[in-house]
Design an enzyme around this catalytic site. Structure first.
Site, PDB file in Angstrom:
ATOM      1  N   HIS A   1       0.713  -1.146   0.111  1.00 30.48           N
ATOM      2  CA  HIS A   1       0.010   0.203   0.102  1.00 30.48           C
ATOM      3  C   HIS A   1       0.761   1.471   0.105  1.00 30.48           C
ATOM      4  O   HIS A   1       1.789   1.353   0.506  1.00 30.48           O
ATOM      5  CB  HIS A   1      -0.779  -0.082   1.290  1.00 30.48           C
ATOM      6  CG  HIS A   1      -1.828  -1.343   1.548  1.00 30.48           C
ATOM      7  ND1 HIS A   1      -1.441  -1.818   2.654  1.00 30.48           N
ATOM      8  CD2 HIS A   1      -2.633  -1.722   0.716  1.00 30.48           C
ATOM      9  CE1 HIS A   1      -2.239  -2.965   2.415  1.00 30.48           C
ATOM     10  NE2 HIS A   1      -3.219  -2.846   1.555  1.00 30.48           N
TER      11      HIS A   1
ATOM     12  N   HIS B   1       1.264   4.839   1.810  1.00 29.73           N
ATOM     13  CA  HIS B   1       0.369   5.271   3.298  1.00 29.73           C
ATOM     14  C   HIS B   1       0.706   6.892   3.127  1.00 29.73           C
ATOM     15  O   HIS B   1       1.451   7.423   2.191  1.00 29.73           O
ATOM     16  CB  HIS B   1       1.181   4.848   4.205  1.00 29.73           C
ATOM     17  CG  HIS B   1       0.700   3.353   4.720  1.00 29.73           C
ATOM     18  ND1 HIS B   1       0.055   3.049   5.957  1.00 29.73           N
ATOM     19  CD2 HIS B   1       0.884   2.234   3.913  1.00 29.73           C
ATOM     20  CE1 HIS B   1       0.055   1.656   5.968  1.00 29.73           C
ATOM     21  NE2 HIS B   1       0.327   1.221   4.968  1.00 29.73           N
TER      22      HIS B   1
ATOM     23  N   HIS C   1      -3.440   4.070   5.434  1.00 26.94           N
ATOM     24  CA  HIS C   1      -3.426   4.297   3.884  1.00 26.94           C
ATOM     25  C   HIS C   1      -3.909   5.652   3.313  1.00 26.94           C
ATOM     26  O   HIS C   1      -4.529   6.323   3.705  1.00 26.94           O
ATOM     27  CB  HIS C   1      -4.368   3.233   3.407  1.00 26.94           C
ATOM     28  CG  HIS C   1      -4.091   1.653   3.742  1.00 26.94           C
ATOM     29  ND1 HIS C   1      -4.926   0.683   3.419  1.00 26.94           N
ATOM     30  CD2 HIS C   1      -3.234   1.292   4.484  1.00 26.94           C
ATOM     31  CE1 HIS C   1      -4.499  -0.376   4.024  1.00 26.94           C
ATOM     32  NE2 HIS C   1      -3.382  -0.129   4.315  1.00 26.94           N
TER      33      HIS C   1
ATOM     34  N   HIS D   1     -11.635   0.800   2.580  1.00 26.98           N
ATOM     35  CA  HIS D   1     -10.695  -0.183   1.805  1.00 26.98           C
ATOM     36  C   HIS D   1     -11.180  -1.056   0.850  1.00 26.98           C
ATOM     37  O   HIS D   1     -12.013  -1.509   1.100  1.00 26.98           O
ATOM     38  CB  HIS D   1      -9.914  -0.860   3.115  1.00 26.98           C
ATOM     39  CG  HIS D   1      -8.710  -1.638   2.532  1.00 26.98           C
ATOM     40  ND1 HIS D   1      -7.473  -1.133   1.991  1.00 26.98           N
ATOM     41  CD2 HIS D   1      -8.447  -2.906   2.270  1.00 26.98           C
ATOM     42  CE1 HIS D   1      -6.843  -1.956   1.640  1.00 26.98           C
ATOM     43  NE2 HIS D   1      -7.404  -3.267   1.765  1.00 26.98           N
TER      44      HIS D   1
ATOM     45  N   HIS E   1      -9.244   2.972  -1.087  1.00 27.17           N
ATOM     46  CA  HIS E   1      -8.493   4.187  -1.005  1.00 27.17           C
ATOM     47  C   HIS E   1      -7.455   4.235  -2.297  1.00 27.17           C
ATOM     48  O   HIS E   1      -7.001   3.334  -2.877  1.00 27.17           O
ATOM     49  CB  HIS E   1      -7.312   3.723   0.100  1.00 27.17           C
ATOM     50  CG  HIS E   1      -8.124   3.282   1.467  1.00 27.17           C
ATOM     51  ND1 HIS E   1      -7.470   2.566   2.116  1.00 27.17           N
ATOM     52  CD2 HIS E   1      -9.219   4.017   2.131  1.00 27.17           C
ATOM     53  CE1 HIS E   1      -8.270   2.162   3.330  1.00 27.17           C
ATOM     54  NE2 HIS E   1      -9.470   3.097   3.415  1.00 27.17           N
TER      55      HIS E   1
ATOM     56  N   ASP F   1      -4.266   1.892  -2.107  1.00 22.63           N
ATOM     57  CA  ASP F   1      -4.851   0.427  -1.841  1.00 22.63           C
ATOM     58  C   ASP F   1      -4.218  -0.248  -3.299  1.00 22.63           C
ATOM     59  O   ASP F   1      -4.914  -0.363  -4.465  1.00 22.63           O
ATOM     60  CB  ASP F   1      -6.200   0.003  -1.919  1.00 22.63           C
ATOM     61  CG  ASP F   1      -6.788   0.450  -0.551  1.00 22.63           C
ATOM     62  OD1 ASP F   1      -5.843   0.610   0.300  1.00 22.63           O
ATOM     63  OD2 ASP F   1      -7.987   0.565  -0.412  1.00 22.63           O
TER      64      ASP F   1
ATOM     65  N   HIS G   1       3.237  -5.362   3.975  1.00 21.16           N
ATOM     66  CA  HIS G   1       2.703  -5.926   5.147  1.00 21.16           C
ATOM     67  C   HIS G   1       2.974  -7.198   5.283  1.00 21.16           C
ATOM     68  O   HIS G   1       3.370  -7.846   4.495  1.00 21.16           O
ATOM     69  CB  HIS G   1       1.187  -5.632   4.996  1.00 21.16           C
ATOM     70  CG  HIS G   1       0.782  -4.055   5.330  1.00 21.16           C
ATOM     71  ND1 HIS G   1       0.758  -3.555   6.477  1.00 21.16           N
ATOM     72  CD2 HIS G   1       0.733  -3.194   4.403  1.00 21.16           C
ATOM     73  CE1 HIS G   1       0.299  -2.320   6.282  1.00 21.16           C
ATOM     74  NE2 HIS G   1       0.292  -2.024   5.028  1.00 21.16           N
TER      75      HIS G   1
ATOM     76  N   ARG H   1       3.573  -3.962   9.744  1.00 23.93           N
ATOM     77  CA  ARG H   1       4.463  -3.412   8.469  1.00 23.93           C
ATOM     78  C   ARG H   1       5.865  -4.207   8.551  1.00 23.93           C
ATOM     79  O   ARG H   1       6.836  -3.935   9.472  1.00 23.93           O
ATOM     80  CB  ARG H   1       4.403  -2.025   8.943  1.00 23.93           C
ATOM     81  CG  ARG H   1       3.173  -1.347   8.734  1.00 23.93           C
ATOM     82  CD  ARG H   1       2.894  -0.127   9.050  1.00 23.93           C
ATOM     83  NE  ARG H   1       1.551   0.260   8.969  1.00 23.93           N
ATOM     84  CZ  ARG H   1       1.170   1.869   9.167  1.00 23.93           C
ATOM     85  NH1 ARG H   1       1.941   2.744   9.224  1.00 23.93           N
ATOM     86  NH2 ARG H   1      -0.165   1.918   9.359  1.00 23.93           N
TER      87      ARG H   1
END
Length: 155
Positions: free
Chosen positions: A44, A46, A61, A69, A78, A81, A118, A141
């Site tokens: 993603h 951020h 995000h 999401h 998002h 995403d 992630h 993360r």
């Protein structure tokens, strides 16, 4: 235009973002290696390029339109995403084309933000977990990197 992010954490790599014009899709490519479990891992953009408290400081995000999401092909998602990357034997190849993110300017611009890998698979907002509609239940993360303009002499 090109941008780059050097990922650092328990996995690492270099991610390149390429956009031919302001209205074109962005191609996201690279390789991530390290302490991966085999399988899919959330990937993603951020909110912040701030790592003063590690990847935690990168915020949520990137979501300038306050949506739930979702997956990269969903209308409700998002901007950040980008779905999942898949690791095998400690290596994941990144090859994504996305029409939401932008390198030029405006509300969808990702320059100065961060890319995060992630620990778990992103459920694309469909998992039914309390955090599915905010994080995709993608877990911890593993690595993060600030997205910055690429040096044209280096790409």
């Amino acid at each position: 235009m090109q941008a780059v992010a050097k990922l650092e954490g328990s996995v690492e790599g270099t991610i390149t973002f390429t956009q031919q014009s302001e209205d074109a899709a962005v191609t996201v490519t690279g390789e991530v290696t390290g302490d991966f479990t085999d399988g899919k891992h959330g990937f993603h953009i951020h909110e912040y390029g701030d790592f003063t408290d590690g990847c935690t400081s990168a915020g949520a995000h990137f979501n300038p339109f306050n949506k739930d999401h979702g997956g990269p092909d969903d209308a409700e998602r998002h901007v950040g995403d980008l779905g999942n990357i898949e690791a095998t034997s400690g290596k994941a190849t990144v090859d994504i084309t996305d029409k939401q993110i932008n390198l030029y300017s405006g509300e969808r611009c990702i320059i100065g933000r961060s890319v995060v890998v992630h620990a778990d698979q992103d459920d694309l907002g469909k998992g039914g977990y309390p955090d599915s509609k905010t994080t995709g239940h993608a877990g911890a993360r593993l690595a993060c990197g600030i997205i910055g303009y690429a040096n044209p002499d280096q790409v």
